[in-house]
Scaffold this motif. Sequence first.
Motif, PDB file in Angstrom:
ATOM      1  N   TRP A  56       0.858  -1.152  -0.118  1.00 36.16           N
ATOM      2  CA  TRP A  56      -0.089   0.132  -0.014  1.00 36.16           C
ATOM      3  C   TRP A  56       0.878   1.245  -0.009  1.00 36.16           C
ATOM      4  O   TRP A  56       1.847   1.370   0.651  1.00 36.16           O
ATOM      5  CB  TRP A  56      -0.921   0.153   1.373  1.00 36.16           C
ATOM      6  N   PHE A  57       0.682   2.428  -0.914  1.00 44.50           N
ATOM      7  CA  PHE A  57       1.257   3.580  -0.962  1.00 44.50           C
ATOM      8  C   PHE A  57       1.477   4.178   0.392  1.00 44.50           C
ATOM      9  O   PHE A  57       2.302   4.955   0.681  1.00 44.50           O
ATOM     10  CB  PHE A  57       0.829   4.297  -2.137  1.00 44.50           C
ATOM     11  N   GLY A  58       0.368   4.276   1.272  1.00 42.43           N
ATOM     12  CA  GLY A  58       0.142   5.072   2.403  1.00 42.43           C
ATOM     13  C   GLY A  58      -0.089   6.567   1.727  1.00 42.43           C
ATOM     14  O   GLY A  58      -0.973   6.774   1.127  1.00 42.43           O
ATOM     15  N   LYS A  59      -0.282   7.299   3.023  1.00 39.08           N
ATOM     16  CA  LYS A  59      -0.673   8.766   2.697  1.00 39.08           C
ATOM     17  C   LYS A  59      -0.057   9.550   1.619  1.00 39.08           C
ATOM     18  O   LYS A  59      -0.537  10.314   1.087  1.00 39.08           O
ATOM     19  CB  LYS A  59      -0.701   9.655   4.028  1.00 39.08           C
ATOM     20  N   TYR A  60       1.462   9.464   1.659  1.00 41.32           N
ATOM     21  CA  TYR A  60       1.998  10.393   0.840  1.00 41.32           C
ATOM     22  C   TYR A  60       2.848   9.536  -0.192  1.00 41.32           C
ATOM     23  O   TYR A  60       3.902   9.348   0.007  1.00 41.32           O
ATOM     24  CB  TYR A  60       3.080  11.208   1.434  1.00 41.32           C
ATOM     25  N   PRO A  61       2.172   8.911  -1.195  1.00 46.77           N
ATOM     26  CA  PRO A  61       2.866   8.427  -2.340  1.00 46.77           C
ATOM     27  C   PRO A  61       4.071   9.346  -2.984  1.00 46.77           C
ATOM     28  O   PRO A  61       3.702  10.345  -3.283  1.00 46.77           O
ATOM     29  CB  PRO A  61       1.880   7.445  -3.148  1.00 46.77           C
ATOM     30  N   GLY A  62       4.968   8.839  -3.236  1.00 48.92           N
ATOM     31  CA  GLY A  62       6.146   9.495  -3.912  1.00 48.92           C
ATOM     32  C   GLY A  62       6.078   8.971  -5.599  1.00 48.92           C
ATOM     33  O   GLY A  62       5.191   8.368  -6.087  1.00 48.92           O
ATOM     34  N   ASP A  63       7.383   8.961  -6.173  1.00 45.71           N
ATOM     35  CA  ASP A  63       7.634   8.261  -7.440  1.00 45.71           C
ATOM     36  C   ASP A  63       7.942   6.936  -7.338  1.00 45.71           C
ATOM     37  O   ASP A  63       8.007   6.310  -8.249  1.00 45.71           O
ATOM     38  CB  ASP A  63       8.624   9.199  -8.251  1.00 45.71           C
ATOM     39  N   TYR A  64       8.557   6.413  -6.083  1.00 46.85           N
ATOM     40  CA  TYR A  64       9.161   5.310  -5.868  1.00 46.85           C
ATOM     41  C   TYR A  64       8.329   4.670  -5.094  1.00 46.85           C
ATOM     42  O   TYR A  64       8.086   5.066  -3.756  1.00 46.85           O
ATOM     43  CB  TYR A  64      10.524   5.407  -5.748  1.00 46.85           C
ATOM     44  N   CYS A  65       8.252   3.041  -4.845  1.00 49.37           N
ATOM     45  CA  CYS A  65       7.670   2.502  -4.096  1.00 49.37           C
ATOM     46  C   CYS A  65       8.617   2.417  -2.639  1.00 49.37           C
ATOM     47  O   CYS A  65       9.816   2.241  -2.723  1.00 49.37           O
ATOM     48  CB  CYS A  65       7.285   0.838  -4.361  1.00 49.37           C
ATOM     49  N   LYS A  66       7.963   2.698  -1.333  1.00 51.98           N
ATOM     50  CA  LYS A  66       8.922   2.546  -0.303  1.00 51.98           C
ATOM     51  C   LYS A  66       9.206   1.218   0.108  1.00 51.98           C
ATOM     52  O   LYS A  66      10.304   1.096   0.934  1.00 51.98           O
ATOM     53  CB  LYS A  66       8.065   3.184   0.933  1.00 51.98           C
ATOM     54  N   ASP A  67       8.455   0.198  -0.218  1.00 53.51           N
ATOM     55  CA  ASP A  67       9.079  -1.160  -0.140  1.00 53.51           C
ATOM     56  C   ASP A  67      10.088  -1.532  -0.992  1.00 53.51           C
ATOM     57  O   ASP A  67      10.958  -2.273  -0.400  1.00 53.51           O
ATOM     58  CB  ASP A  67       7.601  -2.126   0.106  1.00 53.51           C
ATOM     59  N   CYS A  68       9.690  -1.774  -2.341  1.00 48.28           N
ATOM     60  CA  CYS A  68      10.546  -2.482  -3.241  1.00 48.28           C
ATOM     61  C   CYS A  68      11.199  -1.524  -3.792  1.00 48.28           C
ATOM     62  O   CYS A  68      12.276  -1.798  -4.296  1.00 48.28           O
ATOM     63  CB  CYS A  68       9.554  -3.424  -4.067  1.00 48.28           C
ATOM     64  N   GLY A  69      11.246  -0.116  -3.954  1.00 42.38           N
ATOM     65  CA  GLY A  69      11.869   0.718  -4.617  1.00 42.38           C
ATOM     66  C   GLY A  69      11.598   0.768  -6.272  1.00 42.38           C
ATOM     67  O   GLY A  69      12.227   1.764  -6.914  1.00 42.38           O
ATOM     68  N   ALA A  70      10.445   0.182  -6.625  1.00 41.76           N
ATOM     69  CA  ALA A  70      10.143   0.299  -8.197  1.00 41.76           C
ATOM     70  C   ALA A  70       9.707   1.634  -8.323  1.00 41.76           C
ATOM     71  O   ALA A  70       8.629   2.457  -7.364  1.00 41.76           O
ATOM     72  CB  ALA A  70       9.138  -0.783  -8.293  1.00 41.76           C
TER      73      ALA A  70
END
Length: 82
Positions: A56-70
């Motif tokens: 799940w992206f969470g509240k503030y999704p960016g350009d890269y996944c916080k878990d896998c870095g994709a």
Amino acid sequence: MTLRQKQGLILLLTVVGLVLALWHPNVVVMAAGIMLLLAASLLYLVWMRCPECGAWFGKYPGDYCKDCGAKIPWDEKTKRNL
């Protein structure tokens, strides 16, 4: 449908649901607004996930996944697997 379009639809459902739930005097319309808010919350939890790892992206999704870095493809249409 792209992730950005899904995010826009969720925002639209949230705004319409809030307007109906908070500012309409009719109880039935208020209940419909609450249902729209619940639907928007459910769609957010289901749709806003990394296409690579499913996190799940969470509240503030960016350009890269916080878990896998994709890199998150915000403007690419998702491919349907039948």
